[in-house]
Design an enzyme around this catalytic site. Structure first.
Site, PDB file in Angstrom:
ATOM      1  N   ASN A 127       1.463  -4.703  -7.308  1.00  0.00           N
ATOM      2  CA  ASN A 127       2.715  -3.962  -7.550  1.00  0.00           C
ATOM      3  C   ASN A 127       3.731  -4.850  -8.266  1.00  0.00           C
ATOM      4  OD1 ASN A 127       2.249  -1.363  -6.071  1.00  0.00           O
ATOM      5  ND2 ASN A 127       1.925  -2.788  -4.387  1.00  0.00           N
ATOM      6  N   ALA A 175      -5.806 -12.667  -0.678  1.00  0.00           N
ATOM      7  CA  ALA A 175      -6.484 -11.432  -1.116  1.00  0.00           C
ATOM      8  C   ALA A 175      -7.040 -11.591  -2.532  1.00  0.00           C
ATOM      9  CB  ALA A 175      -5.545 -10.230  -0.983  1.00  0.00           C
ATOM     10  N   GLN A 194      -5.243 -11.971  -5.250  1.00  0.00           N
ATOM     11  CA  GLN A 194      -4.163 -12.419  -6.137  1.00  0.00           C
ATOM     12  C   GLN A 194      -4.603 -13.480  -7.158  1.00  0.00           C
ATOM     13  OE1 GLN A 194      -1.357 -13.445  -3.109  1.00  0.00           O
ATOM     14  NE2 GLN A 194      -1.163 -11.312  -2.456  1.00  0.00           N
ATOM     15  N   GLU A 242       5.377  -4.230 -11.890  1.00  0.00           N
ATOM     16  CA  GLU A 242       6.843  -4.137 -12.029  1.00  0.00           C
ATOM     17  C   GLU A 242       7.333  -5.140 -13.079  1.00  0.00           C
ATOM     18  OE1 GLU A 242       8.048  -4.562  -7.891  1.00  0.00           O
ATOM     19  OE2 GLU A 242       7.099  -2.646  -7.418  1.00  0.00           O
ATOM     20  N   HIS A 255       0.834  -1.204   0.000  1.00  0.00           N
ATOM     21  CA  HIS A 255       0.000   0.000   0.000  1.00  0.00           C
ATOM     22  C   HIS A 255       0.868   1.253   0.000  1.00  0.00           C
ATOM     23  CE1 HIS A 255      -2.888  -2.880   2.180  1.00  0.00           C
ATOM     24  NE2 HIS A 255      -3.287  -2.760   0.933  1.00  0.00           N
ATOM     25  N   ASP A 307      -6.255   4.942   0.400  1.00  0.00           N
ATOM     26  CA  ASP A 307      -6.308   3.661  -0.317  1.00  0.00           C
ATOM     27  C   ASP A 307      -7.358   2.755   0.315  1.00  0.00           C
ATOM     28  OD1 ASP A 307      -5.134   2.469   1.882  1.00  0.00           O
ATOM     29  OD2 ASP A 307      -3.111   2.565   1.066  1.00  0.00           O
TER      30      ASP A 307
HETATM   31  N1  UDP Z   1       9.295  -5.834  -2.672  1.00  0.00           N
HETATM   32  C1  UDP Z   1      10.641  -5.566  -2.756  1.00  0.00           C
HETATM   33  N2  UDP Z   1      11.501  -6.536  -2.351  1.00  0.00           N
HETATM   34  C2  UDP Z   1      11.102  -7.741  -1.874  1.00  0.00           C
HETATM   35  C3  UDP Z   1       9.709  -8.004  -1.808  1.00  0.00           C
HETATM   36  C4  UDP Z   1       8.828  -7.033  -2.226  1.00  0.00           C
HETATM   37  O1  UDP Z   1      11.064  -4.481  -3.181  1.00  0.00           O
HETATM   38  O2  UDP Z   1      11.940  -8.570  -1.547  1.00  0.00           O
HETATM   39  C5  UDP Z   1       8.352  -4.780  -3.123  1.00  0.00           C
HETATM   40  C6  UDP Z   1       7.880  -5.069  -4.529  1.00  0.00           C
HETATM   41  O3  UDP Z   1       8.787  -4.509  -5.458  1.00  0.00           O
HETATM   42  C7  UDP Z   1       6.508  -4.427  -4.543  1.00  0.00           C
HETATM   43  C8  UDP Z   1       6.029  -4.543  -3.102  1.00  0.00           C
HETATM   44  O4  UDP Z   1       7.190  -4.787  -2.313  1.00  0.00           O
HETATM   45  O5  UDP Z   1       6.620  -3.072  -4.906  1.00  0.00           O
HETATM   46  C9  UDP Z   1       5.064  -5.689  -2.889  1.00  0.00           C
HETATM   47  O6  UDP Z   1       3.807  -5.315  -3.324  1.00  0.00           O
HETATM   48  P1  UDP Z   1       2.803  -6.347  -4.002  1.00  0.00           P
HETATM   49  O7  UDP Z   1       1.568  -5.587  -4.355  1.00  0.00           O
HETATM   50  O8  UDP Z   1       3.457  -7.053  -5.120  1.00  0.00           O
HETATM   51  O9  UDP Z   1       2.504  -7.430  -2.905  1.00  0.00           O
HETATM   52  P2  UDP Z   1       2.142  -7.383  -1.348  1.00  0.00           P
HETATM   53  O10 UDP Z   1       3.416  -7.293  -0.635  1.00  0.00           O
HETATM   54  O11 UDP Z   1       1.241  -6.205  -1.123  1.00  0.00           O
HETATM   55  O12 UDP Z   1       1.469  -8.701  -1.116  1.00  0.00           O
END
Ligand code: UDP
Length: 476
Positions: A374, A393, A395, A378, A18, A115
Site C-alpha cells: 500500500n 513478509a 517487502q 501511495e 489488508h 484477501d
Molecule cells: N498508514 C497511515 N499512516 C501511518 C502508517 C501507515 O495512513 O502512519 C497507512 C498507509 O497509508 C498504508 C497502510 O497504512 O495505506 C500500510 O499498509 P502497507 O501495505 O504499506 O504496510 P503494512 O502496514 O501492511 O505493513
C-alpha cells in the site's frame, strides 16, 4: 421497496494493510458498479470495536461493516507464534461467525471476495452458491511465488532454501533467496505450512483480483496468463485492478488544521522526506537512534512517523489498531537533544500520520519506506521516489522490484543481509534521493509510472475494464 441491488461480501484479514484496500474495493463496487456491499472485519482482541478499526480510514460511503467477534485463540497457539500463524488461526476461528452472519442475511451475497488469509472461507461461498474471488492486495510477483511454491519439487525447494539459490518462476524474474517471502525461509516453521496451504487454495477462486496494473508488471502478468506451466497452476482469470489507494475523500478525514500538514504547507516544493514503516513496523532501539542521526546529518527536511522500538520484533504493533494507546511524546529512545535541534527542519509524528495526504503534498520529495505494497502504491501514485527499507513478509521482493525493474528506489546494501545501517549511509541515501542526479532521475521515472497508473485506473483504462468485467460476472 425491495432492494434489487446485487450484494457483495468482502472479508478483510486483520491489519490496516489488508483492511484499507478491501474498503477501497468495497467503495468502488458501491459507487461505480451499483452493488450493496458488506465488509466483514475480524476482531483481534476482546476490546476491538468497529469504530476503533475504522478510525484511521476514510469511510463515508454506504458500506455495511460487520465486526466478527473476537475468539480467544490463546490455547491454540504457542505464545511465540509468528504473526502469520496468529492471523491464520484468528481467521480460521472466525469462520463459524462468518457462516452464521451470512446465513442471517436477508439478501444473500452473490459474491465473496477475500484477501490472503481468507482462503478457507471459500468453502462458505461454495456452500451458499456464491462466486468467490481472491483479492491479492499485494502484487502479481507475490501471487506468482505463493501459487507456484506448492508445486515445486524437493530439489528446487532444497536449492532455494538450503543452497540459497534463486527460485526460477516460469516466464518471470527469478526470486532471490534473500528476497523470498519470509515464511518460505524455514520449512520447520508453522508459517511455512500456512503459506503452502494458502498457495494451494488461491487458485480455487473463480477469479483473482490484483492490486496492480498491466503496465506496472507486464512480464509477470503475461507469464501467468499465457505460459503453459502457469495455465496448470492458475486456471482462473487474473484481473489487475489497481492501483487502489486511499486517496479519495481524504479532505474529510484529515481536514486542514492538522499540524503536520500545515507545517508542510510552509515548506518548499519537493523538499521534505517522509519516513514511515507502515501500520506496525518498527526498528530496534539502536537502529532508530542511528536513523535519527542520519536524518539530522543529511540536513534535509523530514516528517518521521516514530513508533517505539521493539528489539525482537519488526512487526511491532501490527495489531494495535487503537494507535493512541501507544502514542508517546516522550522520545527517550532518540539521541539526546535531537527533537530540539531538528525542530525547524522536521516533524515527528507519534505512531500514525495521514500518510496519503502527506505523500500527495507538493512539498514531499522522497519516502523512506518499509515497502509494504500500500505504501509503495501511495508513493507511486503521487510520483514520489523511495528509499527502500524492507522489514518482513514480501517487502524485500517489493524493494527489489522497485530498484531493479522500475528504477524508482534505492536501498542500503547492508539490508541485503538484514544488517545495521550506519548514520553516514543513511545521510548519503537521503541526500541521494532528495538532492542528487540519481534522485532526480528516479523522480522522472516514478512520475511516468504515476501517469500510467492513472490511465489504467480511469474510465476505459485496463484496470477499470477489469473490474467492470468482474462486476458483470458477479451480477450475471
Ligand atoms: N498508514 C497511515 N499512516 C501511518 C502508517 C501507515 O495512513 O502512519 C497507512 C498507509 O497509508 C498504508 C497502510 O497504512 O495505506 C500500510 O499498509 P502497507 O501495505 O504499506 O504496510 P503494512 O502496514 O501492511 O505493513
Amino acid at each position: 421497496m425491495q432492494n434489487t441491488k446485487p450484494h457483495a461480501a468482502l472479508l478483510a484479514s486483520p491489519g490496516m494493510g489488508h483492511l484499507i484496500p478491501i474498503l477501497e474495493l468495497g467503495k468502488h463496487l458501491v459507487t461505480l458498479h451499483g452493488f450493496e456491499v458488506t465488509i466483514f472485519i475480524v476482531a483481534t482482541d476482546p476490546s476491538t470495536t468497529k469504530s476503533q478499526l475504522l478510525e484511521k480510514t476514510p469511510n463515508s460511503y454506504p458500506l455495511n461493516i460487520l465486526l466478527l467477534p473476537y475468539k480467544d485463540i490463546t490455547s491454540l497457539l504457542d505464545p511465540s507464534a509468528n504473526i502469520v500463524v496468529r492471523i491464520a488461526v484468528i481467521m480460521r476461528e472466525s469462520l463459524p461467525s462468518l457462516r452464521s452472519a451470512i446465513t442471517a442475511m436477508k439478501i444473500l451475497p452473490k459474491v465473496l471476495i477475500i484477501d490472503i488469509f481468507g482462503t478457507e472461507a471459500f468453502e462458505i461461498a461454495q456452500q451458499f452458491g456464491m462466486r468467490k474471488y481472491f483479492f491479492d492486495t499485494c502484487n502479481t510477483r507475490l501471487l506468482a511465488l505463493i501459487t507456484y511454491f506448492p508445486t515445486i519439487d524437493k530439489e528446487e525447494e532444497y536449492n532455494h532454501i538450503n543452497k540459497k539459490q534463486p527460485l526460477q518462476l516460469p516466464g518471470c524474474e527469478p526470486v532471490r533467496f534473500e528476497d523470498t517471502f519470509e515464511p518460505y525461509c524455514n520449512p520447520n516453521d508453522p508459517m511455512y505450512v500456512v503459506s503452502l496451504r494458502i498457495g494451494v487454495e488461491i487458485p480455487m477462486a473463480d477469479g483473482i483480483l490484483v492490486n496492480t496494473w498491466q503496465d506496472l508488471e507486464p512480464i509477470t502478468l503475461s507469464a501467468l496468463r499465457d505460459d503453459e506451466i502457469w495455465r496448470k497452476v492458475i486456471k482462473v482469470p487474473i484481473y489487475p485492478i489497481g492501483p487502489w489507494v486511499k486517496l479519495r475523500q481524504v479532505e474529510q478525514q484529515f481536514p486542514r488544521g492538522n499540524k503536520v500538514l500545515e507545517w508542510l504547507d510552509m515548506q518548499p516544493s519537493e523538499s521534505v522526506i517522509y519516513v514511515s514503516f507502515g501500520s506496525g513496523g518498527t526498528l530496534s532501539k539502536s537502529q532508530i537512534a542511528v536513523l535519527a542521526w542520519g536524518l539530522e546529518l543529511s540536513q534535509q527536511r523530514f516528517i518521521w512517523v516514530v513508533r517505539p522500538p521493539m528489539d525482537n520484533d519488526a512487526h511491532g504493533s501490527y495489531f494495535k489498531n487503537k494507535h493512541d494507546e501507544i502514542d508517546t511524546l516522550d522520545y527517550n529512545y532518540l539521541p539526546e537533544g535531537f527533537v530540539t535541534r531538528t525542530h525547524k527542519m522536521g516533524r515527528l509524528v507519534p505512531t500514525w500520520a495521514p500518510q496519503e495526504m502527506i505523500l500527495a503534498h507538493k512539498s514531499v520529495g522522497g519516502f523512506l519506506t518499509h515497502c509494504g505494497w500500500n505504501s509503495v502504491l501511495e508513493s507511486i501514485v503521487n510520483g514520489v521516489p523511495m528509499i527502500a527499507w524492507p522489514l518482513f513478509a514480501e517487502q524485500r521482493m517489493n524493494a527489489t522490484m522497485l530498484m531493479e525493474e522500475l528504477g524508482v528506489a534505492i536501498k542500503s546494501k547492508v539490508l541485503e543481509s538484514k544488517g545495521f545501517v550506519g548514520r553516514e549511509e543513511i545521510e548519503k541515501l537521503v541526500r541521494k534521493v532528495m538532492e542528487e542526479k540519481e534522485g532526480k532521475e528516479m523522480r522522472v521515472r516514478v512520475k511516468e509510472l504515476k501517469c500510467s497508473g492513472e490511465k489504467a485506473f480511469s474510465k476505459g483504462g485496463s484496470s477499470y475494464n477489469s473490474l467492470c468485467q468482474v462486476a458483470k460476472d458477479c451480477k450475471a
